[in-house]
Design a protein around this motif. Structure first.
Motif: not given
Ligand SMILES: Nc1ncnc2c1ncn2[C@@H]1O[C@H](COP(=O)(O)OS(=O)(=O)O)[C@@H](OP(=O)(O)O)[C@H]1O
Ligand SMILES: OC[C@H]1O[C@H](O[C@H]2O[C@H](CO)[C@@H](O)[C@H](O)[C@H]2O)[C@H](O)[C@@H](O)[C@@H]1O
Length: 257
Positions: A104, A90, A186, A190
């Protein structure tokens, strides 16, 4: 109707058994070599070597001039016809998102493969053990133990990634567990926002039943292993030692008191 898997990302955090899983995928033959293509310590040099660095790129602040060209160059290293794989922690994705050169996680695979990309999300349920593993790797400079016993160079990062290295180890563990929780949230956020197939895998499954877990991942990646074929032997060995157990126990005891 989705097409065959064209690329994959192992979406993880450190100390989740990612080298164990990615070693099995690399050994399979048709699934490339899922490396940390966005890994901060080598990114600038990889960009320079592939001729895709931005003029402003530095080792401390790596920046591609053309991300697609960089990813294509990394994909060109894998065997012809192999499915491209990337392993992304991450914090590596977060840095790329913050810098604005990626929208992304699918940006980590070749553009032509993005619409048929999938994600293997690898987590570790025991976050205290994960935090201790991070601190031990940082303290010893050993991030991976090859299963064949071969030696690896010590890795010393110019700045500590996860802990100051001094102070109360139990407070360090507490802080790293907090970071793991935050990064995990997160990742969840995402991935939930993307229309991409995700297979969830836990470190604990991988270590409790390596064979079955690797078979599940291979099947998800459209490379099922025939029942008669053996799963590749692990390329890495468990690193946790007596000091790891002592720290985990001391932390748990402190939380109970
Ligand atoms: N064969 C095998 N069996 C059991 N456990 C294993 C194995 N191979 C690697 N590992 C353990 O995986 C942990 C390292 O995870 P990662 O590879 O994701 O680390 S990293 O990407 O370098 O940060 C790290 O966990 P800890 O043992 O808790 O330190 C490794 O020991
Ligand atoms: O915690 C930061 C990173 O530490 C490890 O990477 C380092 O060791 C690798 C060799 O085992 C080396 O290839 C890499 O360039 C070094 O930064 C760990 O493997 C990474 O996952 C982690 O992000």
């Amino acid at each position: 109707m989705p097409g065959p898997v064209a690329a994959y990302v192992v979406a993880c955090q450190e100390r989740t058994g990612s080298n164990l899983l990615c070693g099995a995928l690399s050994a399979q033959g048709g699934l490339g070599a899922p490396d940390e293509w966005l890994g901060r310590s080598r990114l600038h040099q990889r960009l320079v070597d592939s001729g895709t660095a931005a003029p402003s790129s530095t080792p401390g602040a790596p920046r591609p001039g053309d991300l697609d060209a960089y990813v294509d160059a990394m994909a060109a290293r894998t065997a012809p016809g192999a499915v491209f794989g990337a392993k992304v922690h991450w914090y590596q994705l977060a840095a790329a998102l913050d810098d604005g050169w990626l929208d992304d996680v699918r940006g980590a695979v070749p553009r032509a493969a993005r619409s048929d990309a999938v994600v293997v999300r690898l987590r570790r349920r025991d976050r205290v053990a994960q935090a201790v593993s991070m601190l031990r790797a940082q303290a010893t400079g050993t991030y991976v133990a090859p299963a064949d016993g071969s030696a690896v160079d010590e890795v010393r990062h110019p700045e500590p990634y996860w802990a100051t290295g001094g102070g109360d180890p139990l407070e360090e563990i507490e802080r790293v567990v907090g970071t793991i929780d935050a990064h995990d949230a997160r990742w969840s956020q995402h991935l939930a926002a993307l229309d991409v197939p995700v297979l969830e895998v836990d470190y604990e499954w991988l270590t409790a039943d390596y064979d079955a877990t690797v078979r599940d991942v291979l099947a998800f990646l459209d490379h099922p292993l025939p029942a008669t074929a053996a799963v590749p032997e692990p390329r890495t060995a468990r690193q946790a030692d007596a000091r790891s157990a002592e720290l985990i126990e001391a932390y748990r005891r402190s939380r109970r008191s």
